[in-house]
Design a protein around this motif. Sequence first.
Motif, PDB file in Angstrom:
ATOM      1  N   ASN A   1       0.821  -1.222   0.000  1.00 50.80           N
ATOM      2  CA  ASN A   1       0.000   0.000   0.000  1.00 50.80           C
ATOM      3  C   ASN A   1       0.856   1.275   0.000  1.00 50.80           C
ATOM      4  O   ASN A   1       0.332   2.368   0.212  1.00 50.80           O
ATOM      5  N   GLY A   2       2.143   1.119  -0.221  1.00 48.04           N
ATOM      6  CA  GLY A   2       3.005   2.285  -0.373  1.00 48.04           C
ATOM      7  C   GLY A   2       3.394   2.958   0.930  1.00 48.04           C
ATOM      8  O   GLY A   2       4.066   3.985   0.943  1.00 48.04           O
ATOM      9  N   GLU A   3       2.980   2.368   2.057  1.00 48.49           N
ATOM     10  CA  GLU A   3       3.300   2.984   3.341  1.00 48.49           C
ATOM     11  C   GLU A   3       4.818   2.969   3.589  1.00 48.49           C
ATOM     12  O   GLU A   3       5.349   3.870   4.211  1.00 48.49           O
ATOM     13  N   ARG A   4       5.453   1.860   3.105  1.00 46.91           N
ATOM     14  CA  ARG A   4       6.908   1.797   3.256  1.00 46.91           C
ATOM     15  C   ARG A   4       7.566   1.451   1.921  1.00 46.91           C
ATOM     16  O   ARG A   4       7.001   0.694   1.117  1.00 46.91           O
ATOM     17  N   ASN A   5       8.757   1.940   1.709  1.00 43.23           N
ATOM     18  CA  ASN A   5       9.517   1.656   0.503  1.00 43.23           C
ATOM     19  C   ASN A   5      10.113   0.238   0.604  1.00 43.23           C
ATOM     20  O   ASN A   5      10.795  -0.081   1.577  1.00 43.23           O
ATOM     21  N   PRO A   6       9.863  -0.639  -0.377  1.00 44.73           N
ATOM     22  CA  PRO A   6      10.407  -2.011  -0.331  1.00 44.73           C
ATOM     23  C   PRO A   6      11.918  -2.010  -0.128  1.00 44.73           C
ATOM     24  O   PRO A   6      12.457  -2.919   0.485  1.00 44.73           O
ATOM     25  N   ARG A   7      12.549  -0.968  -0.607  1.00 49.12           N
ATOM     26  CA  ARG A   7      13.995  -0.898  -0.449  1.00 49.12           C
ATOM     27  C   ARG A   7      14.409  -0.847   1.022  1.00 49.12           C
ATOM     28  O   ARG A   7      15.402  -1.459   1.414  1.00 49.12           O
ATOM     29  N   ASP A   8      13.627  -0.150   1.827  1.00 51.54           N
ATOM     30  CA  ASP A   8      13.919  -0.081   3.258  1.00 51.54           C
ATOM     31  C   ASP A   8      13.698  -1.440   3.919  1.00 51.54           C
ATOM     32  O   ASP A   8      14.434  -1.848   4.817  1.00 51.54           O
ATOM     33  N   ILE A   9      12.647  -2.107   3.443  1.00 51.56           N
ATOM     34  CA  ILE A   9      12.357  -3.441   4.008  1.00 51.56           C
ATOM     35  C   ILE A   9      13.475  -4.412   3.627  1.00 51.56           C
ATOM     36  O   ILE A   9      13.865  -5.278   4.408  1.00 51.56           O
ATOM     37  N   LYS A  10      14.006  -4.211   2.441  1.00 50.25           N
ATOM     38  CA  LYS A  10      15.112  -5.058   1.992  1.00 50.25           C
ATOM     39  C   LYS A  10      16.367  -4.769   2.825  1.00 50.25           C
ATOM     40  O   LYS A  10      17.108  -5.690   3.195  1.00 50.25           O
ATOM     41  N   ALA A  11      16.587  -3.493   3.122  1.00 57.39           N
ATOM     42  CA  ALA A  11      17.742  -3.125   3.938  1.00 57.39           C
ATOM     43  C   ALA A  11      17.613  -3.740   5.337  1.00 57.39           C
ATOM     44  O   ALA A  11      18.602  -4.182   5.940  1.00 57.39           O
ATOM     45  N   GLU A  12      16.379  -3.818   5.809  1.00 63.22           N
ATOM     46  CA  GLU A  12      16.136  -4.431   7.115  1.00 63.22           C
ATOM     47  C   GLU A  12      16.516  -5.915   7.078  1.00 63.22           C
ATOM     48  O   GLU A  12      17.134  -6.444   8.008  1.00 63.22           O
ATOM     49  N   LEU A  13      16.112  -6.578   5.981  1.00 62.76           N
ATOM     50  CA  LEU A  13      16.460  -7.996   5.795  1.00 62.76           C
ATOM     51  C   LEU A  13      17.980  -8.155   5.738  1.00 62.76           C
ATOM     52  O   LEU A  13      18.549  -9.036   6.406  1.00 62.76           O
ATOM     53  N   ALA A  14      18.618  -7.299   4.962  1.00 64.64           N
ATOM     54  CA  ALA A  14      20.071  -7.387   4.808  1.00 64.64           C
ATOM     55  C   ALA A  14      20.756  -7.231   6.160  1.00 64.64           C
ATOM     56  O   ALA A  14      21.696  -7.966   6.484  1.00 64.64           O
ATOM     57  N   LYS A  15      20.270  -6.280   6.966  1.00 62.37           N
ATOM     58  CA  LYS A  15      20.863  -6.076   8.292  1.00 62.37           C
ATOM     59  C   LYS A  15      20.673  -7.302   9.183  1.00 62.37           C
ATOM     60  O   LYS A  15      21.586  -7.734   9.890  1.00 62.37           O
ATOM     61  N   LYS A  16      19.455  -7.885   9.128  1.00 60.80           N
ATOM     62  CA  LYS A  16      19.183  -9.076   9.931  1.00 60.80           C
ATOM     63  C   LYS A  16      20.168 -10.192   9.580  1.00 60.80           C
ATOM     64  O   LYS A  16      20.710 -10.861  10.452  1.00 60.80           O
ATOM     65  N   ILE A  17      20.363 -10.377   8.285  1.00 64.81           N
ATOM     66  CA  ILE A  17      21.212 -11.488   7.849  1.00 64.81           C
ATOM     67  C   ILE A  17      22.675 -11.217   8.195  1.00 64.81           C
ATOM     68  O   ILE A  17      23.394 -12.114   8.654  1.00 64.81           O
ATOM     69  N   VAL A  18      23.117  -9.986   8.021  1.00 57.60           N
ATOM     70  CA  VAL A  18      24.489  -9.657   8.420  1.00 57.60           C
ATOM     71  C   VAL A  18      24.653  -9.877   9.930  1.00 57.60           C
ATOM     72  O   VAL A  18      25.653 -10.439  10.386  1.00 57.60           O
ATOM     73  N   SER A  19      23.644  -9.471  10.704  1.00 58.24           N
ATOM     74  CA  SER A  19      23.705  -9.670  12.161  1.00 58.24           C
ATOM     75  C   SER A  19      23.875 -11.133  12.521  1.00 58.24           C
ATOM     76  O   SER A  19      24.612 -11.480  13.441  1.00 58.24           O
TER      77      SER A  19
END
Lengths: 406, 406
Positions: free
Chosen positions: B283-301
């Motif tokens: 619904n455009g509330e959040r940019n998928p790119r930010d959600i992807k960055a969140e995933l990337a951070k989780k995996i790096v962690s």
Amino acid sequence: MTIDEQVQYLRKGAIEIIREEELRGKLERSAKTGKPLRVKLGADPTAPDIHLGHTVVIRKLRAFQDLGHTAIFLIGDFTGLIGDPSGKTATRPQLTREEINANAETYKRQIFKLLDPDKTEIRFNSEWMQKLGSDGFIRLAAHITVKQILERDDFAKRLAEERPIALHELLYPLTQAYDSVALEADVELGGTDQKFNLLLGRNLQREYKQEAQVAVITPLLEGTDSVQKMSKSLGNYIGISEPPSEIFGKIMSISDDLMWRYYELLTDLTIDQIAALRGVADNGERNPRDIKAELAKKIVSDFHSDAEAQRAEEEFNRIFRNKQAPDEIEERIVAFGDRELRHLLVELGLASSNAEARELIKGGGVSLDGERCNLQTKYSISIRPGKPGHDIKVGKRRFVRVRGPK
Amino acid sequence: MTIDEQVQYLRKGAIEIIREEELRGKLERSAKTGKPLRVKLGADPTAPDIHLGHTVVIRKLRAFQDLGHTAIFLIGDFTGLIGDPSGKTATRPQLTREEINANAETYKRQIFKLLDPDKTEIRFNSEWMQKLGSDGFIRLAAHITVKQILERDDFAKRLAEERPIALHELLYPLTQAYDSVALEADVELGGTDQKFNLLLGRNLQREYKQEAQVAVITPLLEGTDSVQKMSKSLGNYIGISEPPSEIFGKIMSISDDLMWRYYELLTDLTIDQIAALRGVADNGERNPRDIKAELAKKIVSDFHSDAEAQRAEEEFNRIFRNKQAPDEIEERIVAFGDRELRHLLVELGLASSNAEARELIKGGGVSLDGERCNLQTKYSISIRPGKPGHDIKVGKRRFVRVRGPK
């Protein structure tokens, strides 16, 4: 003997030699180097009770020994110690070390009647199979393909009929083939039922960079019924540990046709000598019965002695040929009339039922007027006034002369 | 957690559980008796370099561990010590004990980033396979039929195509199945390519009068190209030992669709939490790119630390998102005009040939203006007067800003 004569001598009675030119090559090399060939015969550790059927291939082993080669009598104790783990084959019970050792002694006692103990290696395949380990076993299995092994007749048949084959069953022929590698066999002997395994041995030896063994395939010997393969379970066998009179009597009971086959497979007579005997029988110069008695004596001599063979013949002639009853004769009176043999056996109390009478006849234990009876013939015994009676022998000791009322 | 919640937790991302009701029963019994389940994951001793594709099933093992059960990480050293004796499979080299031990240490260093060392048994199957001996191996093989094993997809296919199967190849699945017996596994985990072996384990355990293990089948993870299974040889993988910035950058390069799959298979988020994230993206509330960055951070962690994940993100933003070049930036002037990316790489001396340029792109090693490049897209780079230049990154270190003459 020249190499040609040796090949001819070894070829006698063999169904197939794979390949004869390789055998010739090996014989030539051995003659040149003085190094005897290593000739392998594998034996099932569960069945040490040898009958004449087994001696066909043992005699072939002896033939190699006669030519100066090394006979290797291999007892497959490794598979015997395992048995059939799926419990589906009654013929492959699991044996203990003690049972296998006892069987080996029984084998030796018997085979050394034909083989020279000094020129025979008795080996057990557990020697190398156990050393192999589970990892070695897997490495071994890498040398053949699933297709190669499933081509074996009985496997192919079971696959086609969708009957299950347990995986370990594929491993047993591999074991036998590896025995040839471990023994560095130059020749392996076996009956027609062993052909696949012998050829697998050739393949495996090549995989292990050895020269392939020559496979010498011997025929399966027909039993005393002239029809089926000699086998203990069919009751048509002649055991080499049977007493002289039994062996002699059983040989005398075989057909004339079978007699020639026994001459070929169970004596050292050459093909030419046998042909000559056949000639004098055919032109009436000699009675086939005498030629059969000669065969019987030869075979008794192999497993007992010449003297015992002589005695066995005399005893046989006294009882059957000359129709002189032995000391234990017993006379029995029955009503006049015709009867089937098995009914007569029951009537005389020699069998407790028709079924038992049938079993006795099937087992080769009944003779009528000096001839061993078989199941193929329907014997009708006539007891008529003024006619002679009949002699019936059951087992080794029971002898009855039956006749009508006076 | 209730048993229902546990089952749901364990089911997440699994393709198939055979059988779920058995898993429920085992979980219930474990809760009652306090005896943890034994959960097995087998590992190939030849490939200790773990990428995210491998972590799908390791995370599943962790999930069991989180619920108090025993994780068994089994290194198949027995087969590793043998290798492929027929020498036909390059993927099964023969390893030495030292190599296997070194590989085991490498495994431990990696898997303990996800697993709790105190609740993990590291085992080697040579422990029981070598004890088995060649006779034990044959007994083992008696428990399954040839038909059962030839039903495995790759065997069936090779048989149908008349391509050879070496006999030892049939023995390897049996080894894996026996590992479950030896370990008394309650559950075995594996990818879809392992399904047959896991089911064979169930059958074999029943043969050995054990309760059959539950097979939990996880999917194969797609690589960064979104299409093919993640694999080192395809160059579409993310290794867990790669530096934080590499992992972060590679995750940022995946498609949005694949991102959701990675969320499911590579994080602890529940299905509901992932659905919620997807909602705000849709619904455009959040940019998928930010959600992807969140995933990337989780995996790096997971494989480094929260702090390093944070730094990786900041570095990524500095370089790519904010178009600020890192310190090592190098400016290169080229003639105005349009060029294909690979030609530009050659022109700049970043690749020595078109073929090498293609390989670099294929391997995921080239980024254009902060986006990882792929082979599917034909990148055309325009250098025009008055327009900004382009940032090209090759490998980890090489960073070039290209623009036209002033």
